[in-house]
Scaffold this active site. Structure first.
Site, PDB file in Angstrom:
ATOM      1  N   SER A 294      21.592  -0.908  -8.303  1.00 42.96           N
ATOM      2  CA  SER A 294      20.641  -2.017  -8.370  1.00 42.96           C
ATOM      3  C   SER A 294      20.590  -2.712  -9.724  1.00 42.96           C
ATOM      4  CB  SER A 294      19.245  -1.518  -7.998  1.00 42.96           C
ATOM      5  OG  SER A 294      19.182  -1.202  -6.633  1.00 42.96           O
TER       6      SER A 294
ATOM      7  N   ASP B  83      17.747  -1.274  -1.496  1.00 41.74           N
ATOM      8  CA  ASP B  83      17.065  -2.079  -2.515  1.00 41.74           C
ATOM      9  C   ASP B  83      17.418  -3.569  -2.482  1.00 41.74           C
ATOM     10  OD1 ASP B  83      16.827   0.581  -3.156  1.00 41.74           O
ATOM     11  OD2 ASP B  83      17.327   0.343  -5.272  1.00 41.74           O
TER      12      ASP B  83
ATOM     13  N   ASP C 238      10.736   8.000  -8.032  1.00 46.13           N
ATOM     14  CA  ASP C 238      11.777   8.649  -7.244  1.00 46.13           C
ATOM     15  C   ASP C 238      11.262   9.900  -6.537  1.00 46.13           C
ATOM     16  OD1 ASP C 238      14.335   9.361  -6.310  1.00 46.13           O
ATOM     17  OD2 ASP C 238      14.685  10.610  -8.051  1.00 46.13           O
TER      18      ASP C 238
ATOM     19  N   ILE D 191      20.755  -0.737   4.833  1.00 53.52           N
ATOM     20  CA  ILE D 191      20.342  -1.622   3.745  1.00 53.52           C
ATOM     21  C   ILE D 191      19.260  -0.909   2.949  1.00 53.52           C
ATOM     22  CG2 ILE D 191      18.712  -2.765   5.302  1.00 53.52           C
ATOM     23  CD1 ILE D 191      18.908  -5.275   3.693  1.00 53.52           C
TER      24      ILE D 191
ATOM     25  N   ASP E 123      18.885   0.425 -13.110  1.00 54.17           N
ATOM     26  CA  ASP E 123      18.081  -0.664 -12.546  1.00 54.17           C
ATOM     27  C   ASP E 123      17.524  -1.623 -13.595  1.00 54.17           C
ATOM     28  OD1 ASP E 123      18.576   0.872 -10.297  1.00 54.17           O
ATOM     29  OD2 ASP E 123      16.581   1.755 -10.243  1.00 54.17           O
TER      30      ASP E 123
END
EC number: 3.2.1.26
Length: 591
Positions: free
Chosen positions: A124, A64, A276, A62, A188
């Site tokens: 995401s 974001d 990142d 698992i 995102d």
């Protein structure tokens, strides 16, 4: 000079070999790709270090949190999930619902790669409740050319409180990178907000070379989106801005959150980005100019690597949402594993979501404060307390009567005089981590270190200390308070692998706590759940999450202590500790 150049070349070759061995490639470099492992089936789940009251699927990977929302009486959380294994890969939008943010039911997956605009990945995004239309997902899809695109999805039945089925219309994508943008770094989208000029707006993260960028897109109908002329904000040398979050906070109401479209004079905006390069996040407070679509940080804290953080520990890809039920803003965040890839595969699971936290502006108006949602207190069981107990230099006192590996602990310390505080070295002003590495829990000080020793063996072969150390800042004439959560002594396990994936990550984490300690007091709360320790200093001014994997200090063999290694005697003014029970339901269902 020649020797130096040779060494540089050799170091570069080692880095390239390391990247090659890890199969990190192309636009996927922000995740480590193990093609031979990402679909390795899980035969069984090892529960030795598995948390009991944190959000997790029954097995597999698992990452974001996506699209958290409160809708028709249910809390929804979508999340990036590997359907086939315990490392990153095969990512879909998994979906769970809850009535209380504690007990969760897993539903059918919401999104998975299936169309040309997301065949390479459903990454995401967020959910926005649009009047007359209901919830709409904005998410990043990856096409077959590995270009990142922004798409939308709608519920098949908006009247269904569970939102079980989602449709990806054929008129996707709604935003594509133009010739000025990096198509492999465009992802995102945030929850959108409606402005008084009649436009919806969303923020998308990106980068240009090493400059982190947040773009704003506008739409009148939530289908046709246009990029604003300028980024809403950007910053040199910060790299890719993943999972941006942008929301208002009140300058006068320090108890309630604000919805995204709130308009009023007594507000500031928060811009949070996930870096990142470092896998850390930072945020700034500032002013949002609607007419120019520009965000301007206040300048009171660094806008970059050294900025304020939601959490100074193992915490990433966070996402907030406004809870209409209780008029509060709630934060979710991902805490990845820190053990080896081999361990993740053997145990059959990896990653969790931290306990959801409320988000408010501190009364100082200089930073945010975070606190576990009140619903988590429903899991409190057996209770012990301790009041007005002095701890002298070198002492540690065991907290008995609870389950130390699965507990909620709140303690208020009284330190009295600060005369013995060490002089603060100003070269560490923006370097709390470096200071914590030097001034660990065993290094004697004046006022501190003092705090909790979690997940410990009686002889301290293994332990994870969470502590404060108070310095005297002669420049400001105020105390400088350091908070640390140190995983370095957390496990006896020795890893000898040459690659990072083959070694357990046991870092110290640290942040400064902005308190004047005029009354000589400071508080600490730690949520301990087998392999995760979430700690909140000074009622949530500084938060640190650590992931740890003891060999001996597990289950009933774990111990909990309060300690002081400073020459100044510290008083436990009050300590309250509880067992934490398991939720009645944790993602039993469709997964």
């Amino acid at each position: 000079m020649a020797i130096s150049n040779v060494i540089s070349v050799l170091l570069l070759l080692l880095v390239l070999i390391n990247l090659s061995n890890q199969n990190i490639k192309g636009i996927d470099a922000f995740h480590q790709i193990y093609e031979e492992l990402q679909s390795e089936s899980v035969e069984s789940v090892n529960h030795l270090h598995r948390p009991s009251f944190h959000f997790q699927p029954p097995k597999h990977w698992i990452n974001d949190p996506n699209g958290p929302v409160y809708y028709k009486g249910l809390y929804h959380l979508f999340y990036q999930y590997n359907t086939k294994g315990a490392v990153w890969g095969n990512i879909i939008w998994a979906h769970s619902v809850s009535k209380d943010l504690v007990n969760w039911e897993a539903l059918e997956p919401a999104l998975s790669p299936s169309k040309w605009f997301d065949i390479g990945g459903t990454w995401s995004g967020s959910i926005t409740i649009v009047p007359g239309k209901g919830p709409i997902i904005l998410y990043t899809g990856v096409n077959q050319n590995e270009t990142q695109l922004q798409n939308y999805a709608i519920p098949e039945d908006p009247s269904d409180p569970y939102l079980r089925k989602w449709i990806k219309p054929d008129d996707n994508p709604i935003a594509i990178p133009d010739y000025t943008m990096n198509g492999s770094a465009f992802r995102d989208p945030t929850t959108a907000w409606f402005s008084k000029d009649g436009h919806w707006r969303t923020v998308v993260g990106s980068k240009r070379k090493r400059r982190g960028i947040a773009y704003i897109y506008r739409s009148r109908d939530f289908k046709h989106w246009v990029k604003a002329k300028h980024p809403v904000h950007s910053k040199q040398s910060t790299g890719m801005w993943e999972c941006p979050d942008f929301f208002p906070v009140s300058l006068t109401d320090f108890r309630n959150g604000l919805d995204l479209d709130y308009v009023g004079p007594n507000t500031k905006h928060v811009l949070k980005v996930s870096l990142d390069i470092t896998r850390y996040e930072y945020y700034t407070l500032g002013k949002y100019d609607l007419k120019k679509d520009r965000y301007i940080p206040d300048g009171n804290t660094p806008d970059g690597w050294e900025g304020l953080r939601f959490d100074y520990g193992n915490f990433y890809a966070s996402k907030t949402f406004f809870d209409y039920k209780k008029n509060r803003r709630i934060l979710w965040g991902w805490a990845n594993e820190s053990d080896t890839v081999e361990d993740d595969i053997l145990k059959g699971w990896a990653g969790l979501q931290v306990i959801p936290r409320t988000v408010l502006l501190d009364s100082s108006k200089k930073q945010l404060v975070f606190w576990p949602v009140e619903e988590i207190e429903s899991l409190r069981g057996n209770y012990v307390r301790m009041n007005n107990h002095d701890i002298k230099m070198g002492q540690r006192i065991e907290v008995k009567g609870i389950t130390p590996a699965q507990a909620d602990v709140e303690v208020t310390f009284y330190v009295g005089s600060l005369e013995k505080a060490e002089i603060f070295d100003p070269s560490f002003t923006w370097k709390p981590l470096e200071l914590c590495n030097i001034k660990g829990s065993n290094v004697r000080g004046g006022v501190g270190p003092f705090g909790l020793i979690t997940l410990a063996t009686p002889d301290l072969e293994e332990y994870t200390p969470v502590f404060f150390r108070v310095f005297n800042d002669t420049k400001t004439h105020k105390p400088k308070v350091l908070m640390c959560s140190d995983a370095r002594p957390s496990s006896l396990k020795q890893d000898t692998g040459l690659l990072a994936k083959d070694r357990m990550y046991k870092p110290s984490f640290a942040g400064f706590v902005d308190v004047d300690m005029a009354d000589g007091r400071i508080s600490l709360r730690s949520l301990i759940d087998h392999s995760v320790v979430e700690s909140f200093g000074a009622l949530g001014k500084t938060v640190i999450t650590s992931r740890v994997y003891p060999v001996k200090a597990v289950k009933e063999n774990a111990h909990l202590y309060v300690f002081n290694n400073g020459t100044q005697t510290v008083t436990i003014e009050s300590l309250n500790a509880w067992n934490m029970d398991r939720p009645l339901q944790m993602n039993d269902g469709a997964l």
